[in-house]
Design a protein around this motif. Structure first.
Motif, mmCIF file in Angstrom:
data_model
loop_
_atom_site.group_PDB
_atom_site.id
_atom_site.type_symbol
_atom_site.label_atom_id
_atom_site.label_comp_id
_atom_site.label_asym_id
_atom_site.label_seq_id
_atom_site.Cartn_x
_atom_site.Cartn_y
_atom_site.Cartn_z
ATOM 1 N N THR A 1 -3.342 16.884 -4.981
ATOM 2 C CA THR A 1 -4.440 16.791 -5.940
ATOM 3 C C THR A 1 -4.537 15.365 -6.485
ATOM 4 N N GLN A 2 -5.731 15.028 -6.963
ATOM 5 C CA GLN A 2 -6.024 13.667 -7.396
ATOM 6 C C GLN A 2 -5.076 13.177 -8.493
ATOM 7 N N GLU A 3 -4.610 14.060 -9.322
ATOM 8 C CA GLU A 3 -3.723 13.646 -10.412
ATOM 9 C C GLU A 3 -2.411 13.043 -9.904
ATOM 10 N N TYR A 4 -2.055 13.297 -8.649
ATOM 11 C CA TYR A 4 -0.814 12.772 -8.084
ATOM 12 C C TYR A 4 -1.018 11.547 -7.185
ATOM 13 N N HIS A 5 -2.249 11.113 -6.979
ATOM 14 C CA HIS A 5 -2.508 9.975 -6.100
ATOM 15 C C HIS A 5 -1.806 8.704 -6.586
ATOM 16 N N GLU A 6 -1.778 8.489 -7.899
ATOM 17 C CA GLU A 6 -1.183 7.261 -8.448
ATOM 18 C C GLU A 6 0.337 7.268 -8.441
ATOM 19 N N LYS B 1 -17.180 9.831 -4.155
ATOM 20 C CA LYS B 1 -16.565 10.239 -5.424
ATOM 21 C C LYS B 1 -15.424 11.229 -5.205
ATOM 22 N N THR B 2 -15.600 12.164 -4.287
ATOM 23 C CA THR B 2 -14.611 13.217 -4.073
ATOM 24 C C THR B 2 -13.923 13.039 -2.724
ATOM 25 N N VAL B 3 -12.605 12.978 -2.771
ATOM 26 C CA VAL B 3 -11.789 12.836 -1.569
ATOM 27 C C VAL B 3 -10.675 13.870 -1.637
ATOM 28 N N VAL B 4 -10.414 14.530 -0.520
ATOM 29 C CA VAL B 4 -9.302 15.469 -0.435
ATOM 30 C C VAL B 4 -8.229 14.814 0.431
ATOM 31 N N LEU C 1 0.839 -1.203 0.000
ATOM 32 C CA LEU C 1 0.000 0.000 0.000
ATOM 33 C C LEU C 1 0.871 1.249 0.000
ATOM 34 N N ASN C 2 1.958 1.210 -0.768
ATOM 35 C CA ASN C 2 2.959 2.264 -0.705
ATOM 36 C C ASN C 2 2.655 3.495 -1.544
ATOM 37 N N ARG C 3 1.486 3.530 -2.214
ATOM 38 C CA ARG C 3 1.077 4.720 -2.959
ATOM 39 C C ARG C 3 -0.249 5.223 -2.417
ATOM 40 N N VAL C 4 -0.489 6.512 -2.582
ATOM 41 C CA VAL C 4 -1.712 7.122 -2.059
ATOM 42 C C VAL C 4 -2.951 6.461 -2.647
ATOM 43 N N ASP C 5 -2.977 6.204 -3.955
ATOM 44 C CA ASP C 5 -4.160 5.593 -4.558
ATOM 45 C C ASP C 5 -4.437 4.208 -3.990
ATOM 46 N N LYS C 6 -3.404 3.432 -3.739
ATOM 47 C CA LYS C 6 -3.583 2.086 -3.175
ATOM 48 C C LYS C 6 -4.109 2.164 -1.745
#
Length: 67
Positions: free
Chosen positions: A43-48, A31-34, A16-21
């Motif tokens: 921002t969501q574009e950097y979660h992965e 749908k929306t998470v901060v 689980l070493n990434r924000v998206d995981k």
């Protein structure tokens, strides 16, 4: 790895070493998470692509509707 999520210490698996995981592991049905990582809005574009490290502090906020 040890991190702090919404003020609570937790140990997470290395997978689980990434924000998206991490977010997926919480199975949030919204749908929306901060996400705030170490006091910076992520921002969501950097979660992965954002890798979590031991000692990171994460705040996760989602909006709830109601009347």
């Amino acid at each position: 790895m040890n991190i702090v999520v919404n003020g609570q210490s937790m140990q997470i698996e290395d997978s689980l070493n990434r924000v998206d995981k991490l977010l997926q592991s919480f199975n949030l049905q919204v749908k929306t998470v901060v996400v705030e990582l170490n006091r910076q809005i992520l921002t969501q574009e950097y979660h992965e692509t954002t890798v979590l490290r031991d000692g990171d502090r994460i705040e996760i906020v989602h909006f709830v509707g109601g009347g």
